[in-house]
Design a protein around this motif. Structure first.
Motif, short mmCIF file in Angstrom:
data_model
loop_
_atom_site.label_atom_id
_atom_site.label_comp_id
_atom_site.label_asym_id
_atom_site.label_seq_id
_atom_site.Cartn_x
_atom_site.Cartn_y
_atom_site.Cartn_z
N VAL A 134 0.84 -1.21 0.00
CA VAL A 134 0.00 0.00 0.00
C VAL A 134 0.87 1.25 0.00
O VAL A 134 0.58 2.22 -0.71
CB VAL A 134 -0.95 0.00 1.21
N PHE A 138 0.15 2.61 -3.56
CA PHE A 138 -0.97 3.55 -3.34
C PHE A 138 -0.59 4.58 -2.27
O PHE A 138 -1.25 4.67 -1.23
CB PHE A 138 -2.23 2.79 -2.91
N LEU A 140 -0.85 7.78 -1.94
CA LEU A 140 -1.80 8.83 -1.60
C LEU A 140 -2.95 8.29 -0.73
O LEU A 140 -3.61 9.06 -0.04
CB LEU A 140 -2.37 9.47 -2.87
N ARG A 141 -3.17 6.99 -0.79
CA ARG A 141 -4.26 6.40 -0.01
C ARG A 141 -3.75 5.61 1.21
O ARG A 141 -4.53 4.96 1.90
CB ARG A 141 -5.09 5.46 -0.90
N TYR A 142 -2.44 5.70 1.46
CA TYR A 142 -1.83 4.89 2.52
C TYR A 142 -2.47 5.16 3.88
O TYR A 142 -2.84 4.24 4.60
CB TYR A 142 -0.32 5.16 2.59
N HIS A 143 -2.62 6.44 4.23
CA HIS A 143 -3.14 6.78 5.56
C HIS A 143 -4.63 6.49 5.70
O HIS A 143 -5.16 6.50 6.81
CB HIS A 143 -2.84 8.25 5.88
N MET A 144 -5.30 6.24 4.59
CA MET A 144 -6.70 5.83 4.66
C MET A 144 -6.82 4.31 4.77
O MET A 144 -7.71 3.79 5.45
CB MET A 144 -7.47 6.31 3.41
N LEU A 145 -5.93 3.61 4.07
CA LEU A 145 -6.02 2.15 4.03
C LEU A 145 -5.30 1.48 5.20
O LEU A 145 -5.75 0.45 5.71
CB LEU A 145 -5.44 1.62 2.71
N THR A 147 -4.46 2.09 8.74
CA THR A 147 -4.69 2.85 9.96
C THR A 147 -4.43 1.96 11.17
O THR A 147 -4.24 0.74 11.04
CB THR A 147 -6.14 3.36 10.00
#
Length: 330
Positions: A134, A138, A140-145, A147
């Motif tokens: 991730v 990804f 840009l989406r790391y802190h969303m995916l 956690t």
């Protein structure tokens, strides 16, 4: 007459489970100078214990490392300590002091704890692989995916799955009768050599199915996921234009790849060459694949992970200042 027939039928239907009072762990038989190998195992255990405890202390003490990734690293270090403790002290006690007889209940306990922590080692490496996948593919989406909540869910699910698999394996052992040999050709109460002792006296088909299902779920499925994730990571690395960013991304994967290679390669090579290996060589190889990864994991993280090295130096400096402070005042 009918009542007598009924009683006789009931008696025939009763299945007697023969549980021996003890098993004998044959271990390393007919090998000279094995005491040096036991000293080596003792040294490996001490390094594993100190190194992984140090990793856990650094992660716990430094708030900078309270990130989702280090939840998995902490869990790996905890698993390494538990796996080494479940295996090595009992192994040394058995073979150094000739206490190779182990009770039925102790044998099942030994099987349970060794297998659950070995399983979690594999699952922890898979979770770390997901984190790297991730982070690089990804970003840009790391802190969303990735956690804290998702990492706790992943590690919790891994523990539940490992617990279920090992409980089923141990539970299937309890239904077997051991009416002949009690000699286990391994260095601990290993699942395969144990259930095969009951083959002449019981139906071991469910145990045989579990012996194939467990490696599929514990070794091969995680290994396939890790390989596929690094194929995706390699593809993403070629899309990174800045050399320094690419170099940083490669560094973040290096330590994990080394851990994966140390854990998966030796055990797979041993299983592939299982039929061609003498018994003693196979047992020594399997014992090394069990005890070396817990020792090497913390060393690799200390040497290869810059973020962890900075935190470790800060903690050691803080401890040194606390110790030196009172001396300077006096």
């Amino acid at each position: 007459m009918n009542s007598l027939t009924t009683d006789h039928t009931r008696t025939e239907n009763i299945t007697t489970i023969i549980r021996p009072p003890y098993f004998y762990i044959s271990g390393f038989t007919g090998i000279s100078n094995m005491e040096y190998y036991y000293v080596f195992l003792c040294f490996v255990y001490i390094i594993s214990l100190v190194g992984n405890t140090f990793v856990m202390v650094v992660i716990y003490m430094d708030g900078c490392l309270h990130s989702p990734k280090y939840i998995a690293v902490f869990n790996l270090a905890f698993t390494d300590v538990c796996e080494s403790t479940a295996l090595v002290p009992k192994l040394l006690d058995m073979f150094l002091f000739s206490r190779q007889f182990i009770s039925y209940d102790q044998c099942l306990s030994n099987l349970f704890f060794v297998f659950i922590f070995l399983t979690m080692q594999s699952f922890n490496l898979t979770i770390l692989s997901y984190d790297r996948l991730v982070a690089i593919c990804f970003p840009l989406r790391y802190h969303m995916l990735v956690t804290h909540r998702s990492m706790y869910q992943l590690t919790g699910s891994a523990w539940v799955l490992a617990l279920l698999m090992v409980l089923i394996s141990v539970g299937l052992i309890t239904r077997l009768s051991f009416c002949r040999s009690v000699v286990i050709n391994s260095y601990f109460c290993d699942h395969g050599p144990l259930f095969r002792l009951a083959a002449p006296c019981s139906d071991v088909l469910p145990n045989l199915v579990m012996s194939y299902l467990n490696p599929f779920l514990v070794l091969y499925t995680p290994m396939v996921f890790i390989v596929v994730s690094y194929v995706c990571i390699t593809h993403s690395l070629f899309t990174i234009t800045l050399p320094q960013d690419r170099q940083r991304a490669i560094k973040t994967c290096t330590s994990h790849l080394i851990l994966v290679a140390i854990f998966y390669l030796p055990i797979n090579i041993t299983y592939l060459l299982f039929s061609f290996m003498p018994t003693n060589m196979r047992i020594i190889n399997l014992s090394l694949t069990s005890v070396l990864p817990p020792m090497l994991n913390p060393i690799i993280y200390v040497l290869k992970t810059e973020e962890f090295k900075v935190s470790a130096k800060k903690l050691l400096k803080r401890v040194a200042q606390r110790d030196v402070g009172p001396v300077i005042k006096t």
